[in-house]
Write an enzyme that holds these catalytic residues in place. Sequence first.
Site, PDB file in Angstrom:
ATOM      1  N   ASN A   9     -16.165  80.714  64.910  1.00  0.00           N
ATOM      2  CA  ASN A   9     -17.186  81.344  65.757  1.00  0.00           C
ATOM      3  C   ASN A   9     -17.198  82.818  65.379  1.00  0.00           C
ATOM      4  O   ASN A   9     -16.271  83.548  65.716  1.00  0.00           O
ATOM      5  CB  ASN A   9     -16.834  81.148  67.237  1.00  0.00           C
ATOM      6  CG  ASN A   9     -17.762  81.924  68.159  1.00  0.00           C
ATOM      7  OD1 ASN A   9     -18.792  82.452  67.721  1.00  0.00           O
ATOM      8  ND2 ASN A   9     -17.409  81.998  69.435  1.00  0.00           N
ATOM      9  N   TRP A  10     -18.238  83.193  64.653  1.00  0.00           N
ATOM     10  CA  TRP A  10     -18.291  84.576  64.176  1.00  0.00           C
ATOM     11  C   TRP A  10     -18.692  85.572  65.271  1.00  0.00           C
ATOM     12  O   TRP A  10     -18.676  86.777  65.039  1.00  0.00           O
ATOM     13  CB  TRP A  10     -19.264  84.685  62.999  1.00  0.00           C
ATOM     14  CG  TRP A  10     -18.642  84.326  61.674  1.00  0.00           C
ATOM     15  CD1 TRP A  10     -17.366  83.883  61.457  1.00  0.00           C
ATOM     16  CD2 TRP A  10     -19.272  84.396  60.389  1.00  0.00           C
ATOM     17  NE1 TRP A  10     -17.166  83.668  60.114  1.00  0.00           N
ATOM     18  CE2 TRP A  10     -18.322  83.974  59.432  1.00  0.00           C
ATOM     19  CE3 TRP A  10     -20.553  84.761  59.947  1.00  0.00           C
ATOM     20  CZ2 TRP A  10     -18.608  83.924  58.058  1.00  0.00           C
ATOM     21  CZ3 TRP A  10     -20.841  84.700  58.593  1.00  0.00           C
ATOM     22  CH2 TRP A  10     -19.872  84.292  57.661  1.00  0.00           C
ATOM     23  N   LYS A  11     -19.135  85.053  66.419  1.00  0.00           N
ATOM     24  CA  LYS A  11     -19.583  85.934  67.510  1.00  0.00           C
ATOM     25  C   LYS A  11     -20.614  86.928  66.956  1.00  0.00           C
ATOM     26  O   LYS A  11     -21.419  86.545  66.110  1.00  0.00           O
ATOM     27  CB  LYS A  11     -18.372  86.614  68.163  1.00  0.00           C
ATOM     28  CG  LYS A  11     -17.315  85.578  68.563  1.00  0.00           C
ATOM     29  CD  LYS A  11     -16.214  86.104  69.438  1.00  0.00           C
ATOM     30  CE  LYS A  11     -15.263  84.966  69.786  1.00  0.00           C
ATOM     31  NZ  LYS A  11     -14.211  85.364  70.718  1.00  0.00           N
ATOM     32  N   HIS A 104     -19.825  79.280  75.997  1.00  0.00           N
ATOM     33  CA  HIS A 104     -18.663  80.097  75.634  1.00  0.00           C
ATOM     34  C   HIS A 104     -18.351  81.056  76.781  1.00  0.00           C
ATOM     35  O   HIS A 104     -19.263  81.548  77.462  1.00  0.00           O
ATOM     36  CB  HIS A 104     -18.941  80.872  74.341  1.00  0.00           C
ATOM     37  CG  HIS A 104     -17.710  81.502  73.775  1.00  0.00           C
ATOM     38  ND1 HIS A 104     -17.198  82.681  74.272  1.00  0.00           N
ATOM     39  CD2 HIS A 104     -16.875  81.105  72.788  1.00  0.00           C
ATOM     40  CE1 HIS A 104     -16.094  82.976  73.604  1.00  0.00           C
ATOM     41  NE2 HIS A 104     -15.871  82.036  72.701  1.00  0.00           N
ATOM     42  N   GLU A 106     -17.634  84.064  76.808  1.00  0.00           N
ATOM     43  CA  GLU A 106     -18.293  85.374  76.695  1.00  0.00           C
ATOM     44  C   GLU A 106     -19.737  85.305  77.199  1.00  0.00           C
ATOM     45  O   GLU A 106     -20.262  86.273  77.749  1.00  0.00           O
ATOM     46  CB  GLU A 106     -18.201  85.873  75.246  1.00  0.00           C
ATOM     47  CG  GLU A 106     -16.775  86.314  74.916  1.00  0.00           C
ATOM     48  CD  GLU A 106     -16.374  86.173  73.458  1.00  0.00           C
ATOM     49  OE1 GLU A 106     -17.247  85.972  72.598  1.00  0.00           O
ATOM     50  OE2 GLU A 106     -15.155  86.246  73.185  1.00  0.00           O
ATOM     51  N   GLU A 173     -10.764  76.630  75.768  1.00  0.00           N
ATOM     52  CA  GLU A 173     -10.507  78.021  75.395  1.00  0.00           C
ATOM     53  C   GLU A 173     -10.036  78.805  76.625  1.00  0.00           C
ATOM     54  O   GLU A 173     -10.872  79.305  77.400  1.00  0.00           O
ATOM     55  CB  GLU A 173     -11.781  78.665  74.839  1.00  0.00           C
ATOM     56  CG  GLU A 173     -12.265  78.042  73.544  1.00  0.00           C
ATOM     57  CD  GLU A 173     -12.976  79.061  72.662  1.00  0.00           C
ATOM     58  OE1 GLU A 173     -12.646  79.123  71.484  1.00  0.00           O
ATOM     59  OE2 GLU A 173     -13.833  79.805  73.161  1.00  0.00           O
ATOM     60  N   GLY A 179      -8.963  86.445  71.674  1.00  0.00           N
ATOM     61  CA  GLY A 179      -8.981  87.789  71.109  1.00  0.00           C
ATOM     62  C   GLY A 179      -7.807  88.655  71.514  1.00  0.00           C
ATOM     63  O   GLY A 179      -7.814  89.867  71.299  1.00  0.00           O
ATOM     64  N   SER A 212      -6.965  82.816  69.890  1.00  0.00           N
ATOM     65  CA  SER A 212      -5.980  83.416  68.984  1.00  0.00           C
ATOM     66  C   SER A 212      -5.383  82.408  67.999  1.00  0.00           C
ATOM     67  O   SER A 212      -4.192  82.464  67.689  1.00  0.00           O
ATOM     68  CB  SER A 212      -4.877  84.129  69.775  1.00  0.00           C
ATOM     69  OG  SER A 212      -5.428  85.196  70.527  1.00  0.00           O
ATOM     70  N   GLY A 233     -12.095  82.392  66.478  1.00  0.00           N
ATOM     71  CA  GLY A 233     -12.898  83.614  66.475  1.00  0.00           C
ATOM     72  C   GLY A 233     -12.474  84.536  65.342  1.00  0.00           C
ATOM     73  O   GLY A 233     -12.834  84.346  64.185  1.00  0.00           O
ATOM     74  N   GLY A 234     -11.655  85.530  65.664  1.00  0.00           N
ATOM     75  CA  GLY A 234     -11.281  86.587  64.721  1.00  0.00           C
ATOM     76  C   GLY A 234     -10.847  86.101  63.349  1.00  0.00           C
ATOM     77  O   GLY A 234     -11.301  86.638  62.322  1.00  0.00           O
TER      78      GLY A 234
HETATM   79  P1  13P Z   1     -10.171  84.373  68.904  1.00  0.00           P
HETATM   80  O1  13P Z   1      -9.793  83.334  67.882  1.00  0.00           O
HETATM   81  O2  13P Z   1     -10.591  85.675  68.287  1.00  0.00           O
HETATM   82  O3  13P Z   1      -9.131  84.519  69.962  1.00  0.00           O
HETATM   83  O4  13P Z   1     -11.504  83.823  69.648  1.00  0.00           O
HETATM   84  C1  13P Z   1     -11.518  82.541  70.136  1.00  0.00           C
HETATM   85  C2  13P Z   1     -12.902  82.199  70.517  1.00  0.00           C
HETATM   86  O5  13P Z   1     -13.450  82.750  71.453  1.00  0.00           O
HETATM   87  C3  13P Z   1     -13.601  81.182  69.713  1.00  0.00           C
HETATM   88  O6  13P Z   1     -14.786  80.778  70.320  1.00  0.00           O
END
Ligand code: 13P
Length: 251
Positions: A9-11, A104, A106, A173, A179, A212, A233-234
């Site tokens: 997930n590149w956000k 999600h 966020e 999640e 993050g 993470s 994510g990251g």
């Molecule tokens: P991180 O891997 O950066 O913690 O993010 C997880 C995430 O929100 C994937 O959708």
Amino acid sequence: MRKVVIAGNWKMYKTQSEAKIFFSEFSTHLKDTASQAAIADQQVLICVPYTNLSLLQTLAPTVSHPNFNVGAQNVHWAENGAFTGEISAPMLIEMAIKYAIIGHSERRQFFGETDETVNKRLKAAQAHGLTPILCVGESKQQRDQGETESWIFAQLAQDLVDIDQNNLIIAYEPIWAIGTGDTCASSEANRVVGLIRSKLSNPNMTIQYGGSVKSDNIDEIMTQPEIDGVLVGGASLDPASFARIVNYRKG
Ligand code: 13P
């Protein structure tokens, strides 16, 4: 058999030129890390900003993985209309996009997404042939107050009303692990994923863990029996890291 789905997930990261560089390096790293035997049964996808979808659909066939897809990060419930800033399922389907993240944390936290709108988005996505990835998970406060299970069960009860469980992926999640580098212990993630599975009418649904996930904890996470994949994510922004995650090692 439950399908393994490794998703990025590149956000809100990567311009088109940055995305191009990622794709040019990703295949090299995929070849560099040893692949696991079951690669044919494994789906790999990266959910990117809308501005990258068209470009990356053209580059996806160049990725050296047999089941690689590009996905979206949200989808609206209407087919079209006066919804400034939103994207509809037919728009994604015309581009041959198959997957979209929905709900999600966020989106829920910063953009007013509710279980009701999540449910509407899931329905529209499925009605048009997309496979949604539904995200659920608790906050730190909810966990500390012992409300993890009741919160997630309530999310599932509302989000899954009239949803086809044969065309759905769920991602567990925990918000406090996103993050933060504060990964949920893999045994605890396994426990919660098992609880989620116990509430489903389709026990063979793919359920991912997200929060993470990195190249140095993926192997342990994927040894957990209830966990069928990850939402990253990251670490999905770096081609070497994400390639190592795709090529996780079993046992
Ligand atoms: P991180 O891997 O950066 O913690 O993010 C997880 C995430 O929100 C994937 O959708």
